[in-house]
Every structure is written in C-alpha cells, then in structure tokens.
Design a protein around this motif. Structure first.
Motif, PDB file in Angstrom:
ATOM      1  N   ARG A 187     -36.915  10.332 -12.422  1.00  0.00           N
ATOM      2  CA  ARG A 187     -36.293  11.143 -11.380  1.00  0.00           C
ATOM      3  C   ARG A 187     -36.766  10.696  -9.986  1.00  0.00           C
ATOM      4  NH1 ARG A 187     -37.638  15.712 -13.336  1.00  0.00           N
ATOM      5  NH2 ARG A 187     -35.693  16.161 -14.419  1.00  0.00           N
ATOM      6  N   LEU A 231     -36.308  11.354  -5.810  1.00  0.00           N
ATOM      7  CA  LEU A 231     -35.846  12.211  -4.716  1.00  0.00           C
ATOM      8  C   LEU A 231     -35.770  11.360  -3.455  1.00  0.00           C
ATOM      9  CD1 LEU A 231     -35.135  14.998  -3.511  1.00  0.00           C
ATOM     10  CD2 LEU A 231     -37.591  15.325  -3.104  1.00  0.00           C
ATOM     11  N   HIS A 252     -31.725  12.477  -6.911  1.00  0.00           N
ATOM     12  CA  HIS A 252     -31.519  13.705  -6.154  1.00  0.00           C
ATOM     13  C   HIS A 252     -31.644  13.370  -4.673  1.00  0.00           C
ATOM     14  CE1 HIS A 252     -32.137  16.671  -9.590  1.00  0.00           C
ATOM     15  NE2 HIS A 252     -32.463  15.500 -10.128  1.00  0.00           N
ATOM     16  N   TRP A 278     -41.015  15.059  -9.393  1.00  0.00           N
ATOM     17  CA  TRP A 278     -40.347  13.928  -8.740  1.00  0.00           C
ATOM     18  C   TRP A 278     -41.194  12.680  -9.007  1.00  0.00           C
ATOM     19  CZ3 TRP A 278     -35.848  15.744  -7.772  1.00  0.00           C
ATOM     20  CH2 TRP A 278     -35.678  17.058  -7.302  1.00  0.00           C
ATOM     21  N   VAL A 336     -40.605   9.503  -4.460  1.00  0.00           N
ATOM     22  CA  VAL A 336     -39.892  10.072  -3.316  1.00  0.00           C
ATOM     23  C   VAL A 336     -39.748   8.979  -2.267  1.00  0.00           C
ATOM     24  CG1 VAL A 336     -39.862  11.847  -1.525  1.00  0.00           C
ATOM     25  CG2 VAL A 336     -40.847  12.369  -3.767  1.00  0.00           C
ATOM     26  N   VAL A 361     -44.239  14.493  -4.446  1.00  0.00           N
ATOM     27  CA  VAL A 361     -44.275  13.497  -5.507  1.00  0.00           C
ATOM     28  C   VAL A 361     -45.278  13.866  -6.594  1.00  0.00           C
ATOM     29  CG1 VAL A 361     -46.069  11.975  -4.536  1.00  0.00           C
ATOM     30  CG2 VAL A 361     -44.181  10.988  -5.870  1.00  0.00           C
TER      31      VAL A 361
END
Length: 339
Positions: free
Chosen positions: A170, A172, A195, A223, A226, A243
C-alpha cells in the motif's frame, strides 16, 4: 527565432533571439511541445532559491519538460540522431567529476539544469540546442504530448523506485498535482495499491483512483510507503508520521519555506527518508511505460497553448479552454489554443 524570456520577477515576454547552432557534441531540436511546471513558475515570480544563491539569473529562458525533432547535428554527433523524435535529461553534468563518473551526474556540482540554471537556454522556444549525450529517443507510440511528460514522469518513476514496494503493498501519495498523479499511475501499473491525499479529488477519481482522501477523511491502515509530492511545509513531517515503522518516505515536493521533520520520529520508527532531485535515472523506464501503454499521461494535460500565452500560464491564468488536468503544454510553433 522566437523564445520566451524571463526578464525579471513577474516579467516575461516572447522575444526574437538568435537561432541556436549545433556546436560540437550538440544537436538542434525543433520543439514540438514544452511543459510548464512549478519550477518555471518560481523562476517567473522570483521565488526560486537558485535566483538567490546566484546559480540562476535574469534574463533567463525557461523550459525543461519537452519533446521535439532533431533538425541539426554538430561535430562528433552520430548522424542517426538527425530527424529523430526525442526528449532529454534536465541535468547536464560536467562528465568528468567523481559524481559524474559514478553515475550521479544529476548532482554534479558544476551541472547545468536546462532552462533553470544559467548556461543552457530552455525549451520554451522554437528551437533548442542540446547535448546529444543526454538525448532519449521517443518510440512511435509516444507522441509529442506524452514526450513532453517524460521528464515529470521520470521524477515520478524515481519516487516509485525509492518507495521499494512489492505488488499488493500500500502506497500513500500526498499531492494530486502532475508528479503525484504520475507517481500514482506508475505505481498502479506495478500492481501496488495506491491511495492519494489531496485537493483535486474528482480529477484523480476520473483517472480510476477510487481511494482518494482529504486529510480529514484519510483512513488509518498501514501505509507501506508515503511519497510527499506537495509544496506544503507540514507534509514532510506528516509523511513520517503516517508511514509504517521500518518502511520508507520519499520527498520530492519542495515548500517555499523550510519544513520540519522530527528526527526522533525517523529514528524511533526506523524510517528511511529518500530525497529525489531530477528525473535522470527514471527517464528510460518512464518512456518504456508510456510506449507499452502501461501508463497514458495525456489525460493530465488540461490545454495546449501558443508561446504567446506562456506568460499568462506562468502568472497563474489558466487558458479558457483548459480541462481539469494539472498540466499546461506550450506549442512553440503553433498559434492556436486547444483543450
């Protein structure tokens, strides 16, 4: 030939300037498209730090996101470049120092930065003199518009690489401007769950990103990395805050004032923070992603306008025909605006 010239803070005009000549190791490119980015705006307003440190000065000819066709070649240049569609690196190293010989020409202390530092006039002009060693050929599947987006995409590519994520993890991305969106698009093409946090949420959703948040609506899953692609001084610290421990934050955005990161958070979370300056190592992979169809950057372009309208764009006046995308391109030869 005609070129956009910044003559002082807040002052820009299209002037007749001498046409470039291809010196040894150089080519002359007929510019098809050139992008306007935040660095160009800061050079126009006078806020760019290089203007205060003395490595940039007025009069200045900007433009470092571009595509075009090689029309002339200088001594020592392979003749196969003639007539080819190309783009090129912004960072032009000396070629001799320790950093250049170790593959880090983008941080060469004597580097030119096309259209940014003094010494190499930029691409907001009908023609551009450029060192052949820093050219990148554009495949047939990458048109002039996409070619002018290779440079920002190279920066985004480096952000994705620096995040060091596997498919399914994932990411961000803070910021929904050109770099943030290109980072998201390149990461998605690798199977990364993307995201976005930003302000222009509907446009991001139109690109197929469902997970788009404001600061207030941002959920709290882990996350895995990031990327900060904003110009807000609070965002670098927020990236470290959000993060996962032991993972990475990537900083490419620059604020106009100093930003603060609490190194206690970096240490106690065992976070790796990576800064990104320039697209150099990301240019070839970005071209490949465009050519394969894995990423189509063209929806990011809100409008393409003539060179005569470039000063208005730098001053923050969007073309009347502009769509929702964050990027405006200049056609230095044409005279008709288009969406």
């Amino acid at each position: 030939m005609r070129a956009l010239v910044l003559t002082g803070p807040g002052k820009a005009e299209v002037l007749q300037v001498p046409a470039p000549v291809a010196g040894p190791g150089q080519v002359v490119v007929e510019v098809a498209r050139a992008g306007v980015c935040g660095t160009d705006v800061e050079l126009f307003t006078g806020e760019m730090s290089y203007l205060h440190s003395g490595v940039s000065s007025y009069p200045l000819r900007p433009g470092h996101e571009w595509s075009g066709t090689v029309r002339e070649i200088g001594e020592g240049v392979d003749t196969s470049w003639l007539g080819r569609r190309v783009t090129g690196d912004t960072m032009i190293g000396c070629g001799h120092c320790r950093r250049c010989t170790n593959g880090r020409h983008h941080v060469c202390p004597q580097r030119h930065e096309l259209g940014i530092r003094d010494g190499l006039a930029g691409a907001l002009a009908e023609r551009l003199a450029f060192p052949a060693a820093y050219l990148h050929a554009l495949p047939d599947g990458v048109d002039a518009t996409a070619g002018a987006l290779v440079e920002p995409a190279g920066n985004a590519q480096r952000c994705v690489e620096a995040a060091a994520l596997a498919a399914g993890e994932r990411l961000l991305v803070l910021g929904t401007g050109t770099i943030g969106l290109l980072t998201a698009m390149l990461a998605r093409a690798r199977g990364i769950e993307v995201h976005l946090l930003g302000k222009e949420l509907e446009f991001a959703r139109s690109l197929g990103f469902a997970d788009v948040w404001t600061r207030e609506s941002l959920p709290t899953p882990p996350w895995d990395a990031v990327v900060d692609a904003t110009n807000a001084p609070s965002m670098p610290g927020l990236a470290v805050e959000l993060v996962e421990p032991g993972r990475r934050v990537v900083h490419i955005g620059l604020s106009g004032t100093p930003s603060t990161i609490d190194t206690r958070d970096v240490v106690l979370k065992d976070v790796t923070a990576v800064g990104i300056l320039g697209a150099s190592a990301g240019l070839a992979p970005a071209i490949a992603a465009f050519a394969s169809g894995a990423v189509d950057p063209r929806p990011l372009v809100a409008a393409t306008v003539s060179l005569d309208e470039a000063a208005d764009v730098l001053a923050g006046r969007r073309p009347r025909s502009a769509g929702a995308g964050p990027k405006v391109l200049i056609d230095p030869i044409g005279a008709v605006s288009e969406a």
